[in-house]
Design a protein around this motif. Structure first.
Motif, mmCIF file in Angstrom:
data_model
loop_
_atom_site.group_PDB
_atom_site.id
_atom_site.type_symbol
_atom_site.label_atom_id
_atom_site.label_comp_id
_atom_site.label_asym_id
_atom_site.label_seq_id
_atom_site.Cartn_x
_atom_site.Cartn_y
_atom_site.Cartn_z
ATOM 1 N N GLY A 1 0.782 -1.229 0.000
ATOM 2 C CA GLY A 1 0.000 0.000 0.000
ATOM 3 C C GLY A 1 0.810 1.273 0.000
ATOM 4 O O GLY A 1 0.245 2.370 0.044
ATOM 5 N N VAL A 2 2.147 1.164 -0.084
ATOM 6 C CA VAL A 2 3.021 2.350 -0.113
ATOM 7 C C VAL A 2 4.043 2.168 -1.227
ATOM 8 O O VAL A 2 4.878 1.256 -1.163
ATOM 9 N N THR A 3 3.980 3.020 -2.237
ATOM 10 C CA THR A 3 4.921 2.944 -3.351
ATOM 11 C C THR A 3 5.556 4.306 -3.593
ATOM 12 O O THR A 3 4.996 5.346 -3.238
ATOM 13 N N VAL A 4 6.740 4.297 -4.208
ATOM 14 C CA VAL A 4 7.430 5.533 -4.561
ATOM 15 C C VAL A 4 7.553 5.605 -6.078
ATOM 16 O O VAL A 4 7.663 4.582 -6.766
ATOM 17 N N HIS A 5 7.569 6.846 -6.592
ATOM 18 C CA HIS A 5 7.546 7.088 -8.036
ATOM 19 C C HIS A 5 8.446 8.276 -8.342
ATOM 20 O O HIS A 5 8.204 9.385 -7.842
ATOM 21 N N ARG A 6 9.475 8.049 -9.156
ATOM 22 C CA ARG A 6 10.370 9.164 -9.496
ATOM 23 C C ARG A 6 9.648 10.167 -10.389
ATOM 24 O O ARG A 6 9.054 9.799 -11.403
ATOM 25 N N ILE A 7 9.745 11.425 -9.993
ATOM 26 C CA ILE A 7 9.101 12.516 -10.725
ATOM 27 C C ILE A 7 10.151 13.432 -11.354
ATOM 28 O O ILE A 7 10.011 13.890 -12.484
ATOM 29 N N GLY A 8 11.223 13.717 -10.608
ATOM 30 C CA GLY A 8 12.239 14.630 -11.110
ATOM 31 C C GLY A 8 11.735 16.067 -11.133
ATOM 32 O O GLY A 8 10.788 16.427 -10.447
ATOM 33 N N GLY A 9 12.399 16.887 -11.941
ATOM 34 C CA GLY A 9 11.974 18.274 -12.086
ATOM 35 C C GLY A 9 12.663 19.195 -11.109
ATOM 36 O O GLY A 9 13.643 19.862 -11.445
ATOM 37 N N GLY B 1 -0.235 24.450 -13.455
ATOM 38 C CA GLY B 1 0.933 24.206 -14.304
ATOM 39 C C GLY B 1 2.014 25.254 -14.172
ATOM 40 O O GLY B 1 2.683 25.590 -15.145
ATOM 41 N N LYS B 2 2.247 25.750 -12.939
ATOM 42 C CA LYS B 2 3.223 26.816 -12.728
ATOM 43 C C LYS B 2 4.531 26.256 -12.189
ATOM 44 O O LYS B 2 4.563 25.572 -11.174
ATOM 45 N N LEU B 3 5.611 26.569 -12.871
ATOM 46 C CA LEU B 3 6.933 26.109 -12.471
ATOM 47 C C LEU B 3 7.372 26.758 -11.164
ATOM 48 O O LEU B 3 7.204 27.961 -10.960
ATOM 49 N N PHE B 4 7.964 25.951 -10.276
ATOM 50 C CA PHE B 4 8.628 26.479 -9.089
ATOM 51 C C PHE B 4 10.022 26.926 -9.513
ATOM 52 O O PHE B 4 10.671 26.268 -10.338
ATOM 53 N N PRO B 5 10.548 28.041 -8.976
ATOM 54 C CA PRO B 5 11.814 28.590 -9.484
ATOM 55 C C PRO B 5 13.042 27.714 -9.280
ATOM 56 O O PRO B 5 14.005 27.841 -10.037
ATOM 57 N N ILE B 6 13.074 26.854 -8.259
ATOM 58 C CA ILE B 6 14.209 25.945 -8.086
ATOM 59 C C ILE B 6 13.912 24.701 -8.906
ATOM 60 O O ILE B 6 13.062 23.886 -8.542
ATOM 61 N N VAL B 7 14.605 24.558 -10.031
ATOM 62 C CA VAL B 7 14.246 23.511 -10.974
ATOM 63 C C VAL B 7 15.498 22.959 -11.653
ATOM 64 O O VAL B 7 16.340 23.716 -12.136
ATOM 65 N N ALA B 8 15.622 21.642 -11.639
ATOM 66 C CA ALA B 8 16.723 20.977 -12.342
ATOM 67 C C ALA B 8 16.365 20.695 -13.788
ATOM 68 O O ALA B 8 17.230 20.686 -14.662
ATOM 69 N N ASP B 9 15.073 20.444 -14.051
ATOM 70 C CA ASP B 9 14.603 20.141 -15.406
ATOM 71 C C ASP B 9 13.158 20.601 -15.520
ATOM 72 O O ASP B 9 12.256 20.002 -14.932
ATOM 73 N N ALA B 10 12.932 21.680 -16.259
ATOM 74 C CA ALA B 10 11.596 22.275 -16.356
ATOM 75 C C ALA B 10 10.603 21.324 -17.017
ATOM 76 O O ALA B 10 9.435 21.242 -16.606
ATOM 77 N N GLU B 11 11.045 20.594 -18.047
ATOM 78 C CA GLU B 11 10.132 19.679 -18.723
ATOM 79 C C GLU B 11 9.695 18.564 -17.767
ATOM 80 O O GLU B 11 8.509 18.209 -17.710
ATOM 81 N N ASP B 12 10.639 18.025 -17.000
ATOM 82 C CA ASP B 12 10.284 16.989 -16.033
ATOM 83 C C ASP B 12 9.308 17.526 -14.994
ATOM 84 O O ASP B 12 8.392 16.816 -14.556
ATOM 85 N N MET B 13 9.511 18.765 -14.567
ATOM 86 C CA MET B 13 8.605 19.339 -13.579
ATOM 87 C C MET B 13 7.194 19.447 -14.139
ATOM 88 O O MET B 13 6.213 19.082 -13.479
ATOM 89 N N LEU B 14 7.065 19.906 -15.366
ATOM 90 C CA LEU B 14 5.738 20.057 -15.970
ATOM 91 C C LEU B 14 5.082 18.701 -16.204
ATOM 92 O O LEU B 14 3.886 18.526 -15.940
#
Length: 265
Positions: free
Chosen positions: A161-169, A202-215
């Motif tokens: 019942g507990v899983t993790v999922h990489r999101i990045g961004g 759909g607003k980007l947070f300013p601390i971002v490693a990869d904008a496309e991944d965040m979106l």
């Protein structure tokens, strides 16, 4: 299996504006407060901590004081730090992994990509390394050498019942946590969405490693929750308005029964 879930606030930073929260916004000068949370998952027999917060020393170094030591903040839930054996680290930024040393017996659950990012060449750049503190990353490395880190490559099951999922961004190996609850499937987004507005507008947070991944991540975290009321952002003070307060601690809110009212989105 369903889990009881609590959000535990240990700090806040209210002298902020919308420019600190949204890269492209129509009113950058408007005030915009931020809360800092840890999350506790309990099924009666087992307790899982999601993120650690940071301690007073880190707060002093960054001029971001905490309201409660993370250990003190967890006490009303009957949690003793030395008893935590399972710790999901959503990412290694100071406010999510700054208390690793406070939970010395915990095995960390972390994305491979996050460890590679936090110890790799990207950390030569101040623009990317400033949310990290080297001592926190070194503590995670020590757990690797002690055999107390479980690594994931995108998806993994921490417990039934507990899983993790990489999101990045926001960070290269940022992961969200999906939890089965009485109200449905919840997504603890952590910093995949600092605020509800990040994800739903759909607003980007300013601390971002990869904008496309965040979106792309906004869509993914929304899909991980049964409905939008069960998407829990990482820093939004609105969480405290939507979910009931613990009867003995105003800084703790219960999430697994669902929100008390509709989201304004």
């Amino acid at each position: 299996m369903t889990w009881q879930v609590h959000a535990v606030k240990y700090a806040d930073r209210n002298a902020r504006t919308r420019a600190d929260s949204f890269m492209f916004d129509d009113d950058h000068a408007a005030p915009h407060a931020m809360d800092y949370f840890m999350w506790i998952l309990q099924d009666g027999a087992r307790t899982i901590l999601v993120d650690t917060g940071y301690d007073a020393d880190e707060g002093a170094r960054r001029d971001r004081p905490i309201r409660l030591d993370p250990r003190e903040a967890l006490a009303p839930l009957g949690i003793r730090p030395e008893e935590i054996d399972t710790l999901i680290v959503t990412h290694l930024h100071y406010d999510h992994a700054g208390g690793l040393h406070l939970f010395p017996n915990a095995t960390l659950h972390l994305q491979e990509a996050e460890m590679a990012y936090a110890t790799g060449p990207c950390m030569c750049h101040r623009a990317l390394n400033h949310p990290f503190t080297a001592e926190h990353v070194c503590e995670a490395v020590k757990r690797v050498y002690a055999g107390r880190v479980v690594f994931y490559d995108d998806f993994g099951e921490v417990a039934p019942g507990v899983t993790v999922h990489r999101i990045g961004g926001h960070s290269r190996g940022l992961q969200a946590v999906r939890v089965d609850t009485e109200a449905g499937t919840m997504c603890l987004a952590s910093d995949a969405a600092h605020y509800y507005e990040n994800a739903f507008a759909g607003k980007l947070f300013p601390i971002v490693a990869d904008a496309e991944d965040m979106l792309r991540g906004f869509d993914r975290i929304i899909s991980l929750a049964s409905h939008k009321g069960l998407l829990i952002p990482g820093h939004d003070p609105l969480v405290r308005e939507l979910f009931p307060c613990h009867d003995q601690a105003e800084w703790i809110h219960r999430l697994d029964l669902g929100p008390m009212k509709e989201l304004p989105f």
